[in-house]
Design a protein around this motif. Sequence first.
Motif, PDB file in Angstrom:
ATOM      1  N   UNK A  42       0.822  -1.214   0.000  1.00  0.00           N
ATOM      2  CA  UNK A  42       0.000   0.000   0.000  1.00  0.00           C
ATOM      3  C   UNK A  42       0.854   1.262   0.000  1.00  0.00           C
ATOM      4  N   UNK A  43       1.935   1.277   0.754  1.00  0.00           N
ATOM      5  CA  UNK A  43       2.809   2.447   0.774  1.00  0.00           C
ATOM      6  C   UNK A  43       3.474   2.630  -0.586  1.00  0.00           C
ATOM      7  N   UNK A  44       3.940   1.543  -1.176  1.00  0.00           N
ATOM      8  CA  UNK A  44       4.589   1.636  -2.488  1.00  0.00           C
ATOM      9  C   UNK A  44       3.614   2.193  -3.527  1.00  0.00           C
ATOM     10  N   UNK A  45       2.372   1.721  -3.498  1.00  0.00           N
ATOM     11  CA  UNK A  45       1.370   2.225  -4.437  1.00  0.00           C
ATOM     12  C   UNK A  45       1.066   3.690  -4.151  1.00  0.00           C
ATOM     13  N   UNK A  46       1.002   4.065  -2.892  1.00  0.00           N
ATOM     14  CA  UNK A  46       0.753   5.461  -2.523  1.00  0.00           C
ATOM     15  C   UNK A  46       1.873   6.374  -3.013  1.00  0.00           C
ATOM     16  N   UNK A  47       3.097   5.908  -2.948  1.00  0.00           N
ATOM     17  CA  UNK A  47       4.224   6.684  -3.481  1.00  0.00           C
ATOM     18  C   UNK A  47       4.050   6.868  -4.988  1.00  0.00           C
ATOM     19  N   UNK A  48       3.623   5.826  -5.676  1.00  0.00           N
ATOM     20  CA  UNK A  48       3.366   5.935  -7.112  1.00  0.00           C
ATOM     21  C   UNK A  48       2.287   6.963  -7.427  1.00  0.00           C
ATOM     22  N   UNK A  49       1.252   6.991  -6.604  1.00  0.00           N
ATOM     23  CA  UNK A  49       0.187   7.987  -6.783  1.00  0.00           C
ATOM     24  C   UNK A  49       0.775   9.390  -6.600  1.00  0.00           C
ATOM     25  N   UNK A  50       1.583   9.560  -5.575  1.00  0.00           N
ATOM     26  CA  UNK A  50       2.226  10.857  -5.331  1.00  0.00           C
ATOM     27  C   UNK A  50       3.117  11.284  -6.486  1.00  0.00           C
ATOM     28  N   UNK A  51       3.851  10.346  -7.055  1.00  0.00           N
ATOM     29  CA  UNK A  51       4.722  10.652  -8.197  1.00  0.00           C
ATOM     30  C   UNK A  51       3.885  11.096  -9.392  1.00  0.00           C
ATOM     31  N   UNK A  52       2.736  10.473  -9.614  1.00  0.00           N
ATOM     32  CA  UNK A  52       1.863  10.872 -10.724  1.00  0.00           C
ATOM     33  C   UNK A  52       1.334  12.288 -10.534  1.00  0.00           C
ATOM     34  N   UNK A  53       0.933  12.624  -9.311  1.00  0.00           N
ATOM     35  CA  UNK A  53       0.449  13.980  -9.024  1.00  0.00           C
ATOM     36  C   UNK A  53       1.591  14.983  -9.191  1.00  0.00           C
ATOM     37  N   UNK A  54       2.774  14.634  -8.715  1.00  0.00           N
ATOM     38  CA  UNK A  54       3.944  15.502  -8.876  1.00  0.00           C
ATOM     39  C   UNK A  54       4.261  15.707 -10.363  1.00  0.00           C
ATOM     40  N   UNK A  55       4.180  14.643 -11.149  1.00  0.00           N
ATOM     41  CA  UNK A  55       4.431  14.759 -12.593  1.00  0.00           C
ATOM     42  C   UNK A  55       3.426  15.708 -13.240  1.00  0.00           C
ATOM     43  N   UNK A  56       2.165  15.633 -12.823  1.00  0.00           N
ATOM     44  CA  UNK A  56       1.157  16.547 -13.360  1.00  0.00           C
ATOM     45  C   UNK A  56       1.509  17.986 -13.010  1.00  0.00           C
ATOM     46  N   UNK A  57       1.945  18.228 -11.791  1.00  0.00           N
ATOM     47  CA  UNK A  57       2.319  19.581 -11.368  1.00  0.00           C
ATOM     48  C   UNK A  57       3.543  20.086 -12.138  1.00  0.00           C
ATOM     49  N   UNK A  58       4.501  19.209 -12.357  1.00  0.00           N
ATOM     50  CA  UNK A  58       5.709  19.593 -13.102  1.00  0.00           C
ATOM     51  C   UNK A  58       5.372  19.882 -14.562  1.00  0.00           C
ATOM     52  N   UNK A  59       4.473  19.095 -15.144  1.00  0.00           N
ATOM     53  CA  UNK A  59       4.120  19.263 -16.553  1.00  0.00           C
ATOM     54  C   UNK A  59       3.096  20.360 -16.806  1.00  0.00           C
TER      55      UNK A  59
END
Length: 189
Positions: free
Chosen positions: A151-168
Amino acid sequence: PLAIEQYLFRFTEADPPEDPIMSITGYQWISVMVAAMVVPSTMMTPYAFRKFGVAGTCVMGNMITALVTLALLLIGNGPATSAMFGLFVFVMYAGFPFTVFSQLTTGPMLDVIAPIDKIGYVQGLNNAAMNFGMAIAPWLFGVLADNTNTNLAISVGIGISVLAAAINAPLTCDSRFGRVKPLPPSSRR
């Protein structure tokens, strides 16, 4: 790993063992068929480019990846029933084509900014970077899941996707990455 943990191991490792909702062969087929979901994505991408722009499609793909992954995390942590398993598979297959959008935007954006005599070189670097990321990320997430939990690993992946959206997101303000104009029919070119 969430599906295999919830719909297979939860049952086979119970005391006494129970019949699982998903078999290992079923898991393998589900995984293989996810790759086929790239085809609808490539068919939808030109429409998305015209409607939202290339950068907008990228940001949308990042956010949809976060939302689909969050939905799968919530479903996968719900009751392990056949209905929930069916919902898990449905959400995964329905959402996956949209998650690929962000990957399909890098090439067109790089084509716009690369010098004409360096497009092949730049696209080669793009493919190398994406292949490296696709090779190393599953291993890193696996190490994280082993040392913490899935669950933590998947949550980190979700965070990375949101961060990528903010960066892009700032790329949406660059007119070079805006809406793609449809080509006229070949008879008029």
